[in-house]
Design a protein around this motif. Structure first.
Motif, PDB file in Angstrom:
ATOM      1  N   ASN A 412      49.211  30.300 118.789  1.00  0.00           N
ATOM      2  CA  ASN A 412      48.321  30.859 119.805  1.00  0.00           C
ATOM      3  C   ASN A 412      47.894  32.259 119.365  1.00  0.00           C
ATOM      4  N   LYS A 413      46.644  32.398 118.985  1.00  0.00           N
ATOM      5  CA  LYS A 413      46.151  33.659 118.436  1.00  0.00           C
ATOM      6  C   LYS A 413      46.269  34.805 119.431  1.00  0.00           C
ATOM      7  N   ASP A 414      46.156  34.496 120.721  1.00  0.00           N
ATOM      8  CA  ASP A 414      46.213  35.542 121.738  1.00  0.00           C
ATOM      9  C   ASP A 414      47.606  36.155 121.879  1.00  0.00           C
ATOM     10  N   LYS A 415      48.624  35.519 121.291  1.00  0.00           N
ATOM     11  CA  LYS A 415      49.973  36.078 121.350  1.00  0.00           C
ATOM     12  C   LYS A 415      50.131  37.289 120.432  1.00  0.00           C
ATOM     13  N   HIS A 416      49.267  37.426 119.439  1.00  0.00           N
ATOM     14  CA  HIS A 416      49.433  38.440 118.402  1.00  0.00           C
ATOM     15  C   HIS A 416      48.481  39.611 118.627  1.00  0.00           C
ATOM     16  N   PRO A 417      48.970  40.850 118.553  1.00  0.00           N
ATOM     17  CA  PRO A 417      48.048  41.989 118.540  1.00  0.00           C
ATOM     18  C   PRO A 417      47.167  41.935 117.298  1.00  0.00           C
ATOM     19  N   SER A 418      45.975  42.477 117.411  1.00  0.00           N
ATOM     20  CA  SER A 418      45.024  42.405 116.295  1.00  0.00           C
ATOM     21  C   SER A 418      45.322  43.413 115.200  1.00  0.00           C
ATOM     22  N   ASN A 419      46.074  44.474 115.506  1.00  0.00           N
ATOM     23  CA  ASN A 419      46.263  45.572 114.551  1.00  0.00           C
ATOM     24  C   ASN A 419      47.696  45.675 114.040  1.00  0.00           C
ATOM     25  N   THR A 420      48.513  44.631 114.223  1.00  0.00           N
ATOM     26  CA  THR A 420      49.890  44.613 113.728  1.00  0.00           C
ATOM     27  C   THR A 420      50.074  43.369 112.864  1.00  0.00           C
ATOM     28  N   SER A 421      51.286  43.209 112.333  1.00  0.00           N
ATOM     29  CA  SER A 421      51.575  41.944 111.657  1.00  0.00           C
ATOM     30  C   SER A 421      51.643  40.829 112.696  1.00  0.00           C
ATOM     31  N   LYS A 422      51.597  39.598 112.226  1.00  0.00           N
ATOM     32  CA  LYS A 422      51.844  38.466 113.116  1.00  0.00           C
ATOM     33  C   LYS A 422      53.320  38.477 113.526  1.00  0.00           C
ATOM     34  N   TRP A 423      53.601  37.886 114.688  1.00  0.00           N
ATOM     35  CA  TRP A 423      54.996  37.708 115.083  1.00  0.00           C
ATOM     36  C   TRP A 423      55.693  36.802 114.064  1.00  0.00           C
ATOM     37  N   PHE A 424      56.989  37.021 113.845  1.00  0.00           N
ATOM     38  CA  PHE A 424      57.757  36.164 112.941  1.00  0.00           C
ATOM     39  C   PHE A 424      59.184  36.039 113.461  1.00  0.00           C
ATOM     40  N   ILE A 425      59.920  35.037 112.937  1.00  0.00           N
ATOM     41  CA  ILE A 425      61.323  34.850 113.300  1.00  0.00           C
ATOM     42  C   ILE A 425      62.166  35.728 112.378  1.00  0.00           C
ATOM     43  N   PRO A 426      62.964  36.659 112.916  1.00  0.00           N
ATOM     44  CA  PRO A 426      63.719  37.578 112.056  1.00  0.00           C
ATOM     45  C   PRO A 426      64.829  36.864 111.292  1.00  0.00           C
ATOM     46  N   GLY A 427      65.203  37.452 110.152  1.00  0.00           N
ATOM     47  CA  GLY A 427      66.396  37.022 109.443  1.00  0.00           C
ATOM     48  C   GLY A 427      67.615  37.739 110.001  1.00  0.00           C
ATOM     49  N   VAL A 428      68.798  37.402 109.458  1.00  0.00           N
ATOM     50  CA  VAL A 428      70.032  38.013 109.947  1.00  0.00           C
ATOM     51  C   VAL A 428      69.986  39.532 109.796  1.00  0.00           C
TER      52      VAL A 428
END
Length: 486
Positions: A412-428
């Motif tokens: 869903n493109k609307d979940k992501h701010p336009s001026n930051t990285s995309k959301w991601f699942i963090p590592g440990v």
């Protein structure tokens, strides 16, 4: 308009001339009176309100300022200067108001033809020798501390040319200064060259303000509504206001301002928060918002009024690209630097990474869809002992397929701010910095522990991290929290 009248005095000269030729010859001259004293001089003083400037003429309202009063109070003092020909005959005579009358303090004026009378308020001994309202204005020193309205700051004057001796003079005083009416301020702060409208609560304003008008700095505060200044043309105005913390200074500047004596002028205060690098100072724990157009920005956690029309999407959990990482519950803290390349939702590279945000929203779901779809991709994730590598963004978009529930959420493109990285699942390693901002529950990571197992983490107490493995088949559900770089 109320008038205040005073009988200034008769001047009576008594001349007794006695001559004696002998004891029987005594001559007594009759009493003579100064011609002016036969015409008692009364004065009355009127004061008027400030006029509105042309822009305000149709919307004039009643103002709650002492500068609009039309009555004098007891012990108010005026000065009177009289000029006849080229001579000052009444040099700054002082009068005091007392229950409706003006009383001379020492010397007093009398009626005289062909005389120019100048009356001004408030009395000032420095005005001796002045010959015009302009000279009085030039010599007047406006107090720089104007946090509150004070009537004695308001310079007024009236000039009357008398051609014939008369019993009464009425001075209709006008204001020699301009009155700036400071409008309710607006606030913005700049982030990534975008100005964001905000509201600053009164409790978040610190100390006094600075208001620079035509090179003179006045002291005001958030309760100041009016400022008295000398009139001028094509001037600049700059104001500074400090917020109650360390975030920066709110400033506003206006040029090309012209002001007129005896007029009020509305001044719009449009503040913008400035700091050393042009952006607001931010810290861990600050909320992260986005506008309706998906522009993301940090916001001070201590500011009570939240940005209107914006949505909180997360919390800043790390500053800079270096992470403090604790591995295997050994209590050994190491540091790791993030060297990933981040892209925005518009597939543009993020050129600068200033910090990281953990998402406000979490999702409870399976890691895999029903069936085996996606499992082969997860099996490609490097399987190794826990380390402090920062790789959440690259793993998420390299090994997770569009069919997986969390990736569907991130589609869903609307979940992501336009001026930051995309959301991601963090590592440990990245999960280490989220701890104190989330509840005690299990969260997926993007790191593989063993065949068909993904590491999960659980936060217990203050930043204590428990790490374990959970199978990534379609039957196991767990929470997911997301991270972005900004």
């Amino acid at each position: 308009m109320k008038q205040y009248t005073s009988f200034l005095h008769f001047i009576l000269l008594l001349a007794v001339i006695m001559t004696s030729c002998n004891l029987d010859d005594t001559y007594t001259d009759s009493l003579t009176t100064n011609p002016d004293a036969t015409k008692p001089l009364y004065i009355s003083v009127n004061r008027t309100k400030f006029l509105t400037d042309g822009k305000d003429a149709e919307t004039r309202v009643t103002h709650d300022s002492n500068y609009d009063v039309i009555e004098f109070k007891n012990d108010d003092r005026i000065g009177i200067i009289g000029i006849s020909g080229n001579n000052i005959i009444f040099n700054n005579y002082q009068y005091k108001y007392n229950n409706g009358n003006w009383e001379a303090i020492s010397d007093f004026c009398y009626a005289q033809a062909n005389t120019t009378y100048i009356a001004y308020y408030p009395y000032n001994s420095k005005m001796s020798g002045k010959r015009s309202e302009k000279e009085i204005l030039d010599a007047f020193e406006i107090p720089v501390d104007q946090k509150s309205t004070k009537d004695e700051n308001d310079l007024m004057a009236a000039t009357i040319n008398v051609t014939a001796s008369q019993k009464q003079i009425t001075f209709n005083m006008r204001h020699l200064l301009s009155l700036l009416v400071l409008q309710t301020p607006t606030y913005k702060y700049k982030w990534d060259n975008t100005k964001i409208p905000i509201t600053l609560h009164y409790s978040n304003i610190s100390g006094d303000d600075e208001f620079n008008y035509n090179g003179i700095t006045y002291t005001t505060n958030q309760n100041t509504k009016y400022l008295l200044v000398k009139p001028g043309e094509n001037l600049s105005i700059e104001a500074k206001r400090w917020e109650n913390g360390y975030r920066g200074i709110f400033t506003c500047k206006t040029t090309g301002v012209s002001t007129t004596a005896n007029c009020r002028h509305k001044i719009k205060l449009d503040y913008t928060l400035l700091s050393t690098d042009g952006n607001m100072v931010f810290v861990k724990g600050d909320p992260f918002y986005k506008t309706s157009s998906n522009f993301g920005f940090p916001y001070p956690q201590e500011w009570k009024d939240k940005p209107s029309g914006c949505t909180k999407i997360g919390t800043i959990v790390n500053i800079g690209k270096e992470f403090n990482v604790v591995i295997k519950d050994r209590g050994e803290e190491t540091k790791s630097t993030d060297n990933q390349t981040y892209t925005t939702i518009n597939n543009e590279n993020l050129t600068t990474v200033r910090g990281y945000v953990a998402s406000e929203e979490t999702v409870y779901d399976r890691l895999l869809p029903w069936g085996d779809e996606g499992q082969a991709e997860l099996n490609k994730i490097p399987k190794k002992e826990l380390d402090n590598n920062i790789h959440g963004f690259s793993y998420t978009y390299q090994y997770y397929t569009k069919s997986m529930p969390y990736i569907q959420y991130l589609q869903n493109k609307d979940k992501h701010p336009s001026n930051t990285s995309k959301w991601f699942i963090p590592g440990v390693a990245e999960m280490n910095v989220i701890g104190k901002y989330k509840k005690e529950q299990n969260y997926w990571t993007c790191d593989r522990k063993s065949d068909q197992e993904i590491f999960y983490v659980r936060y217990e107490g203050f930043e204590k991290l428990t790490i374990g493995g959970i199978k990534y088949d379609e039957r196991n559900y767990c929470n997911a929290i997301f991270m972005l770089a900004f």
